[in-house]
Design a protein around this motif. Sequence first.
Motif, PDB file in Angstrom:
ATOM      1  N   TYR A  69      -3.389  23.934 -25.363  1.00  0.00           N
ATOM      2  CA  TYR A  69      -1.991  23.817 -25.755  1.00  0.00           C
ATOM      3  C   TYR A  69      -1.782  22.543 -26.580  1.00  0.00           C
ATOM      4  CZ  TYR A  69       3.031  23.196 -25.377  1.00  0.00           C
ATOM      5  OH  TYR A  69       4.349  22.997 -25.658  1.00  0.00           O
ATOM      6  N   TYR A  70      -2.475  21.476 -26.220  1.00  0.00           N
ATOM      7  CA  TYR A  70      -2.322  20.187 -26.901  1.00  0.00           C
ATOM      8  C   TYR A  70      -3.335  19.978 -28.021  1.00  0.00           C
ATOM      9  CZ  TYR A  70       0.881  18.705 -23.271  1.00  0.00           C
ATOM     10  OH  TYR A  70       1.944  18.608 -22.438  1.00  0.00           O
ATOM     11  N   GLN A  71      -4.272  20.882 -28.161  1.00  0.00           N
ATOM     12  CA  GLN A  71      -5.334  20.687 -29.148  1.00  0.00           C
ATOM     13  C   GLN A  71      -4.760  20.753 -30.558  1.00  0.00           C
ATOM     14  OE1 GLN A  71      -8.392  23.594 -28.973  1.00  0.00           O
ATOM     15  NE2 GLN A  71      -9.649  22.609 -30.512  1.00  0.00           N
TER      16      GLN A  71
ATOM     17  N   ILE B 116      -2.729  17.425 -14.354  1.00  0.00           N
ATOM     18  CA  ILE B 116      -3.599  17.703 -15.509  1.00  0.00           C
ATOM     19  C   ILE B 116      -2.824  17.474 -16.808  1.00  0.00           C
ATOM     20  CG2 ILE B 116      -4.850  19.526 -16.732  1.00  0.00           C
ATOM     21  CD1 ILE B 116      -5.373  20.731 -13.864  1.00  0.00           C
ATOM     22  N   LYS B 117      -1.649  18.036 -16.876  1.00  0.00           N
ATOM     23  CA  LYS B 117      -0.798  17.889 -18.065  1.00  0.00           C
ATOM     24  C   LYS B 117      -0.472  16.417 -18.315  1.00  0.00           C
ATOM     25  CE  LYS B 117       3.416  19.854 -19.998  1.00  0.00           C
ATOM     26  NZ  LYS B 117       4.529  20.777 -19.764  1.00  0.00           N
ATOM     27  N   SER B 118      -0.186  15.691 -17.259  1.00  0.00           N
ATOM     28  CA  SER B 118       0.137  14.267 -17.378  1.00  0.00           C
ATOM     29  C   SER B 118      -1.037  13.467 -17.928  1.00  0.00           C
ATOM     30  CB  SER B 118       0.548  13.720 -16.008  1.00  0.00           C
ATOM     31  OG  SER B 118       0.712  12.323 -16.067  1.00  0.00           O
ATOM     32  N   PHE B 119      -2.243  13.721 -17.426  1.00  0.00           N
ATOM     33  CA  PHE B 119      -3.416  12.979 -17.895  1.00  0.00           C
ATOM     34  C   PHE B 119      -3.717  13.286 -19.361  1.00  0.00           C
ATOM     35  CE2 PHE B 119      -4.081  11.397 -13.792  1.00  0.00           C
ATOM     36  CZ  PHE B 119      -5.140  10.499 -13.802  1.00  0.00           C
ATOM     37  N   ILE B 120      -3.597  14.540 -19.746  1.00  0.00           N
ATOM     38  CA  ILE B 120      -3.844  14.909 -21.143  1.00  0.00           C
ATOM     39  C   ILE B 120      -2.796  14.266 -22.045  1.00  0.00           C
ATOM     40  CG2 ILE B 120      -3.848  16.842 -22.776  1.00  0.00           C
ATOM     41  CD1 ILE B 120      -5.181  18.518 -20.562  1.00  0.00           C
ATOM     42  N   HIS B 121      -1.549  14.309 -21.618  1.00  0.00           N
ATOM     43  CA  HIS B 121      -0.472  13.716 -22.417  1.00  0.00           C
ATOM     44  C   HIS B 121      -0.667  12.207 -22.552  1.00  0.00           C
ATOM     45  CE1 HIS B 121       3.714  12.512 -23.374  1.00  0.00           C
ATOM     46  NE2 HIS B 121       3.576  13.535 -24.193  1.00  0.00           N
TER      47      HIS B 121
ATOM     48  N   HIS C 252       3.260  13.373 -35.873  1.00  0.00           N
ATOM     49  CA  HIS C 252       3.728  12.988 -34.550  1.00  0.00           C
ATOM     50  C   HIS C 252       5.017  13.748 -34.211  1.00  0.00           C
ATOM     51  CE1 HIS C 252       4.079  10.446 -31.042  1.00  0.00           C
ATOM     52  NE2 HIS C 252       5.328  10.181 -31.366  1.00  0.00           N
ATOM     53  N   ILE C 253       5.919  13.854 -35.173  1.00  0.00           N
ATOM     54  CA  ILE C 253       7.177  14.561 -34.947  1.00  0.00           C
ATOM     55  C   ILE C 253       6.908  16.043 -34.696  1.00  0.00           C
ATOM     56  CG2 ILE C 253       9.305  15.328 -36.084  1.00  0.00           C
ATOM     57  CD1 ILE C 253       9.345  12.525 -37.442  1.00  0.00           C
ATOM     58  N   LEU C 254       6.036  16.641 -35.507  1.00  0.00           N
ATOM     59  CA  LEU C 254       5.710  18.054 -35.324  1.00  0.00           C
ATOM     60  C   LEU C 254       5.073  18.303 -33.960  1.00  0.00           C
ATOM     61  CD1 LEU C 254       4.368  19.029 -38.851  1.00  0.00           C
ATOM     62  CD2 LEU C 254       6.510  19.754 -37.793  1.00  0.00           C
ATOM     63  N   ASN C 255       4.164  17.417 -33.560  1.00  0.00           N
ATOM     64  CA  ASN C 255       3.525  17.566 -32.243  1.00  0.00           C
ATOM     65  C   ASN C 255       4.547  17.417 -31.130  1.00  0.00           C
ATOM     66  OD1 ASN C 255       0.990  18.044 -33.254  1.00  0.00           O
ATOM     67  ND2 ASN C 255       0.369  15.917 -33.177  1.00  0.00           N
ATOM     68  N   PHE C 256       5.472  16.462 -31.305  1.00  0.00           N
ATOM     69  CA  PHE C 256       6.498  16.243 -30.286  1.00  0.00           C
ATOM     70  C   PHE C 256       7.400  17.474 -30.196  1.00  0.00           C
ATOM     71  CE2 PHE C 256       9.176  14.044 -27.458  1.00  0.00           C
ATOM     72  CZ  PHE C 256      10.482  14.376 -27.790  1.00  0.00           C
ATOM     73  N   LEU C 257       7.807  18.006 -31.338  1.00  0.00           N
ATOM     74  CA  LEU C 257       8.653  19.193 -31.338  1.00  0.00           C
ATOM     75  C   LEU C 257       7.923  20.377 -30.723  1.00  0.00           C
ATOM     76  CD1 LEU C 257      10.341  18.907 -34.841  1.00  0.00           C
ATOM     77  CD2 LEU C 257      11.386  18.493 -32.604  1.00  0.00           C
ATOM     78  N   HIS C 258       6.635  20.518 -31.049  1.00  0.00           N
ATOM     79  CA  HIS C 258       5.838  21.597 -30.479  1.00  0.00           C
ATOM     80  C   HIS C 258       5.756  21.440 -28.963  1.00  0.00           C
ATOM     81  CE1 HIS C 258       2.805  24.693 -30.283  1.00  0.00           C
ATOM     82  NE2 HIS C 258       2.032  23.889 -29.595  1.00  0.00           N
ATOM     83  N   PHE C 259       5.568  20.200 -28.506  1.00  0.00           N
ATOM     84  CA  PHE C 259       5.467  19.896 -27.076  1.00  0.00           C
ATOM     85  C   PHE C 259       6.776  20.226 -26.374  1.00  0.00           C
ATOM     86  CE2 PHE C 259       6.378  16.656 -23.812  1.00  0.00           C
ATOM     87  CZ  PHE C 259       5.492  17.086 -22.849  1.00  0.00           C
ATOM     88  N   THR C 260       7.917  19.791 -26.947  1.00  0.00           N
ATOM     89  CA  THR C 260       9.180  19.965 -26.270  1.00  0.00           C
ATOM     90  C   THR C 260       9.651  21.413 -26.274  1.00  0.00           C
ATOM     91  OG1 THR C 260      10.364  19.368 -28.285  1.00  0.00           O
ATOM     92  CG2 THR C 260       9.991  17.622 -26.675  1.00  0.00           C
TER      93      THR C 260
END
Length: 156
Positions: free
Chosen positions: A46-48, A88-93, A145-153
């Motif tokens: 998901y974060y890759q 797990i999600k916290s450590f990856i983030h 960074h913005i795109l990743n943040f938007l994708h994350f949220t």
Amino acid sequence: MDNNTHQKEDHMIMLIEEWKNNNHNNDILDKIIQQNKKMIYKIANYYQNVNFKSEDLFIEGVMGLITSLNEFKPEFNVKFSTYAYYWIKSFIHKYIVKTTILVPNTSNIQLENMDNIELDSEYNIKLYQNALNMHSLRLANKNEHILNFLHFTTKS
């Protein structure tokens, strides 16, 4: 929860207790990781993106899983997979935030001050090119960074 889910959860709790009681035995830990590998990969994928290798994210996910093993107590009245998911999600983030480099905003000032520069010397041309490169890099990183943040949220 259906009967099969209860059995899997009971088996996982038994493995966790066995792991804790046997001085964090690596063989038992391997079994637990194998049983949770699919979940770790799913979160890591998901974060890759271009900047992070899935292996690095997986390793961080395993670290989160191990932390969840140490912290989990059956009295929490929650499924282990749900509890581990957040660790797990916290450590990856945290890994992503820790390894992301943000370029300072000073490149705008450099560009504004360089509008009136005389490009007569090779040194001044290189300074101007460096400032332009820094500005482009800053914009690219900021946009990513913005795109990743938007994708994350949007997926959370």
